[in-house]
Scaffold this active site. Structure first.
Site, PDB file in Angstrom:
ATOM      1  N   LYS A 115       2.986 -60.433 -24.813  1.00 48.45           N
ATOM      2  CA  LYS A 115       4.124 -61.348 -25.648  1.00 48.45           C
ATOM      3  C   LYS A 115       4.606 -60.380 -26.783  1.00 48.45           C
ATOM      4  O   LYS A 115       5.958 -60.763 -27.140  1.00 48.45           O
ATOM      5  CB  LYS A 115       3.048 -62.437 -26.652  1.00 48.45           C
ATOM      6  CG  LYS A 115       2.798 -63.351 -25.480  1.00 48.45           C
ATOM      7  CD  LYS A 115       2.296 -64.875 -26.308  1.00 48.45           C
ATOM      8  CE  LYS A 115       2.083 -65.878 -25.221  1.00 48.45           C
ATOM      9  NZ  LYS A 115       1.715 -67.026 -26.034  1.00 48.45           N
ATOM     10  N   LYS A 197       2.580 -63.412 -12.774  1.00 47.75           N
ATOM     11  CA  LYS A 197       2.037 -64.728 -12.901  1.00 47.75           C
ATOM     12  C   LYS A 197       3.209 -65.728 -13.020  1.00 47.75           C
ATOM     13  O   LYS A 197       4.170 -65.388 -13.744  1.00 47.75           O
ATOM     14  CB  LYS A 197       1.174 -64.820 -14.054  1.00 47.75           C
ATOM     15  CG  LYS A 197       0.421 -65.986 -14.417  1.00 47.75           C
ATOM     16  CD  LYS A 197      -0.072 -65.985 -15.997  1.00 47.75           C
ATOM     17  CE  LYS A 197      -0.192 -67.330 -16.586  1.00 47.75           C
ATOM     18  NZ  LYS A 197      -0.373 -67.554 -17.952  1.00 47.75           N
ATOM     19  N   LYS A 200       5.632 -70.275 -17.716  1.00 49.99           N
ATOM     20  CA  LYS A 200       6.303 -71.460 -18.052  1.00 49.99           C
ATOM     21  C   LYS A 200       7.569 -71.173 -19.007  1.00 49.99           C
ATOM     22  O   LYS A 200       8.532 -71.657 -18.900  1.00 49.99           O
ATOM     23  CB  LYS A 200       5.748 -72.409 -18.869  1.00 49.99           C
ATOM     24  CG  LYS A 200       4.608 -72.097 -20.147  1.00 49.99           C
ATOM     25  CD  LYS A 200       4.011 -73.293 -20.649  1.00 49.99           C
ATOM     26  CE  LYS A 200       3.044 -72.663 -21.703  1.00 49.99           C
ATOM     27  NZ  LYS A 200       1.900 -73.771 -22.078  1.00 49.99           N
TER      28      LYS A 200
END
Ligand code: TRP
Length: 331
Positions: A115, A197, A200
């Site tokens: 992140k 992965k 979203k």
């Protein structure tokens, strides 16, 4: 354990739309605990603000995430469904656990590293201490079992370490939670880049299938899914695209990988992808319908949140008074 039942806790962030990865990897499993366990399912809005949110979107998604929990089969009478910021003890215990969580431990978290790469302009302290708040969520309820996707395994191990450290220093305070990580569905990967992965927040809309996507969108995305040039439906590490589609198909149909290889033996990828798309769209149709029904009644969602927060706060208070006393705060 509180009272007679063992405790399950899990949380989902109200950021972005939820994907079939969230559904298969976590939420779909939540309802299996409702009868035997005392279950807490939380919409973790405090975690969501570790990255910038548009206020109106955050608010809407908080309702949506709660509605989605319910649409995925969580009965509000059998499960405590609530919003994290409605129970201030999460933030309070989060701060305390910050002081029992090491800089080095937090630095090793892969989600933090990912992140902070993605949001290089906003590497804030909350993003860094995120796992200590997650530990607080779990430990507040004396949780025994935490159903999560495999990507949360590292955070769960940190939670256990922090709980053990605290117990060692002050005597038994927190239950030590176990993860419940379904291995049969594993990680759901991106449809366009099947070695990473399904996320979203992916900018490529074809990479991600959302729980609330229309049937047409779902079929179209699967048609475009990246495979390989071998044209055989076979589960193998060197075939990440096909393997991912097989994982998804297995999750929605209950068929085994061997059955799937047999079913598509000698058939092309076009037919296979269509079958996966249809199984996925059909599997999600009842969730989508129920979600729409729930979202049409905000007042009901609010009453569910309120009752859930009251119930959660009752259990949180019990842990907090113990923690305060052990640490040495004046009562
Ligand atoms: N970190 C989790 C995720 O990103 C969400 C979460 C927050 C959570 N607190 C939790 C999950 C407590 C399980 C238990 O998916």
């Amino acid at each position: 354990m509180i009272q007679d039942k063992k405790v399950v806790f899990s949380g989902v962030q109200p950021s972005g739309n939820l994907t079939i990865g969230n559904y298969l990897g976590a939420i779909k499993n939540f309802s299996r605990f409702s009868d035997e366990y005392k279950t807490f399912y939380c919409v973790v809005d405090l975690h969501a603000i570790t990255v910038r949110q548009v206020p109106a979107d955050l608010r809407r998604r908080t309702y949506e995430t709660l509605a989605l929990y319910m649409a995925c089969g969580l009965d509000e009478k059998k499960n405590t469904l609530f919003v994290q910021s409605h129970v201030p003890a999460h933030a309070e215990l989060g701060w305390m656990l910050d002081c029992y969580t090491m800089f080095g431990e937090l630095s090793r978290m892969t989600q933090f590293k990912d992140k902070s790469q993605k949001h290089a302009e906003n590497i804030n302290a909350g993003l860094f201490t995120y796992p200590a708040l997650m530990a607080a969520d779990i430990l507040l309820y004396q949780t025994d079992l935490v159903p999560v996707g495999i990507d949360q395994k590292q955070h769960l191990e940190l939670t256990r370490d922090v709980a053990m450290r605290f117990n060692q220093a002050y005597g038994d305070t927190f239950a030590i939670p176990e993860g419940y990580i379904p291995t049969d569905t594993m990680k759901i990967m991106s449809l366009t880049e099947p070695t990473s992965k399904m996320s979203k927040s992916d900018e490529n809309q074809n990479a991600v299938v959302y729980i609330l996507d229309s049937k047409d969108d779902i079929i179209r995305k699967f048609k475009k899914a990246v495979t390989d040039s071998e044209a055989s439906v076979r589960y193998a590490p060197e075939k990440p695209g096909v393997s991912n589609l097989m994982t998804i198909y297995r999750a929605f149909t209950g068929k085994s990988l061997e059955d799937i290889e047999r079913e598509f033996d000698g058939k092309g990828y076009g037919e296979f992808k269509l079958a996966v798309g249809e199984a996925c769209a059909d599997g999600l149709a009842p969730v989508r319908d129920e979600f729409a029904r729930l979202m049409a009644d905000k007042a009901h969602l609010e009453s569910v949140m309120k009752a859930g927060a009251d119930e959660a706060a009752y259990y949180a208070r019990r842990t907090m008074s113990k923690v305060r006393r052990k640490i040495g705060f004046v009562n």
